[in-house]
Scaffold this motif. Sequence first.
Motif, PDB file in Angstrom:
ATOM      1  N   ILE A  17     100.720-101.909   6.529  1.00 30.86           N
ATOM      2  CA  ILE A  17     101.041-101.612   7.931  1.00 30.86           C
ATOM      3  C   ILE A  17     102.193-100.619   8.015  1.00 30.86           C
ATOM      4  O   ILE A  17     102.151 -99.666   8.802  1.00 30.86           O
ATOM      5  CB  ILE A  17     101.366-102.912   8.691  1.00 30.86           C
ATOM      6  CG1 ILE A  17     100.087-103.750   8.841  1.00 30.86           C
ATOM      7  CG2 ILE A  17     101.968-102.609  10.055  1.00 30.86           C
ATOM      8  CD1 ILE A  17     100.328-105.148   9.352  1.00 30.86           C
ATOM      9  N   LEU A  18     103.216-100.807   7.194  1.00 34.82           N
ATOM     10  CA  LEU A  18     104.349 -99.876   7.206  1.00 34.82           C
ATOM     11  C   LEU A  18     103.928 -98.471   6.790  1.00 34.82           C
ATOM     12  O   LEU A  18     104.410 -97.482   7.336  1.00 34.82           O
ATOM     13  CB  LEU A  18     105.467-100.394   6.298  1.00 34.82           C
ATOM     14  CG  LEU A  18     106.260-101.570   6.834  1.00 34.82           C
ATOM     15  CD1 LEU A  18     107.250-102.057   5.794  1.00 34.82           C
ATOM     16  CD2 LEU A  18     106.991-101.198   8.112  1.00 34.82           C
ATOM     17  N   ILE A  19     103.010 -98.368   5.815  1.00 37.58           N
ATOM     18  CA  ILE A  19     102.529 -97.052   5.384  1.00 37.58           C
ATOM     19  C   ILE A  19     101.760 -96.372   6.514  1.00 37.58           C
ATOM     20  O   ILE A  19     101.883 -95.169   6.725  1.00 37.58           O
ATOM     21  CB  ILE A  19     101.668 -97.181   4.113  1.00 37.58           C
ATOM     22  CG1 ILE A  19     102.564 -97.546   2.927  1.00 37.58           C
ATOM     23  CG2 ILE A  19     100.913 -95.890   3.821  1.00 37.58           C
ATOM     24  CD1 ILE A  19     101.810 -97.943   1.687  1.00 37.58           C
ATOM     25  N   LEU A  20     100.966 -97.150   7.257  1.00 32.18           N
ATOM     26  CA  LEU A  20     100.237 -96.564   8.380  1.00 32.18           C
ATOM     27  C   LEU A  20     101.177 -96.093   9.480  1.00 32.18           C
ATOM     28  O   LEU A  20     100.957 -95.054  10.099  1.00 32.18           O
ATOM     29  CB  LEU A  20      99.246 -97.582   8.953  1.00 32.18           C
ATOM     30  CG  LEU A  20      97.977 -97.804   8.159  1.00 32.18           C
ATOM     31  CD1 LEU A  20      97.169 -98.921   8.784  1.00 32.18           C
ATOM     32  CD2 LEU A  20      97.158 -96.532   8.085  1.00 32.18           C
ATOM     33  N   PHE A  28     108.924 -95.211  -1.022  1.00 32.45           N
ATOM     34  CA  PHE A  28     109.814 -96.361  -0.972  1.00 32.45           C
ATOM     35  C   PHE A  28     109.036 -97.662  -0.803  1.00 32.45           C
ATOM     36  O   PHE A  28     109.340 -98.669  -1.432  1.00 32.45           O
ATOM     37  CB  PHE A  28     110.836 -96.220   0.157  1.00 32.45           C
ATOM     38  CG  PHE A  28     111.799 -95.096  -0.070  1.00 32.45           C
ATOM     39  CD1 PHE A  28     112.769 -95.177  -1.059  1.00 32.45           C
ATOM     40  CD2 PHE A  28     111.733 -93.949   0.710  1.00 32.45           C
ATOM     41  CE1 PHE A  28     113.659 -94.142  -1.266  1.00 32.45           C
ATOM     42  CE2 PHE A  28     112.616 -92.908   0.502  1.00 32.45           C
ATOM     43  CZ  PHE A  28     113.581 -93.006  -0.490  1.00 32.45           C
ATOM     44  N   ILE A  29     108.021 -97.635   0.051  1.00 33.79           N
ATOM     45  CA  ILE A  29     107.242 -98.844   0.299  1.00 33.79           C
ATOM     46  C   ILE A  29     106.490 -99.259  -0.960  1.00 33.79           C
ATOM     47  O   ILE A  29     106.462-100.439  -1.317  1.00 33.79           O
ATOM     48  CB  ILE A  29     106.275 -98.630   1.485  1.00 33.79           C
ATOM     49  CG1 ILE A  29     107.078 -98.473   2.773  1.00 33.79           C
ATOM     50  CG2 ILE A  29     105.284 -99.772   1.607  1.00 33.79           C
ATOM     51  CD1 ILE A  29     106.267 -98.031   3.967  1.00 33.79           C
TER      52      ILE A  29
END
Length: 50
Positions: A17-20, A28-29
């Motif tokens: 979700i953070l990458i999207l 970093f993710i």
Amino acid sequence: MNIHVSLGPLVSLIAGILILIMPRLLNFIVAIYLIVIGLIGLFGLGAAHF
């Protein structure tokens, strides 16, 4: 009704979700994800259910 959530898939979902949302943070993710999964594997937290 019991819901069992293991830590590995939950971390994967959050990372995805953070990458999207913020593609610039991909490096970093991915690094944080790999560290967390490695720590889960080393300390055996993968079998822990919350």
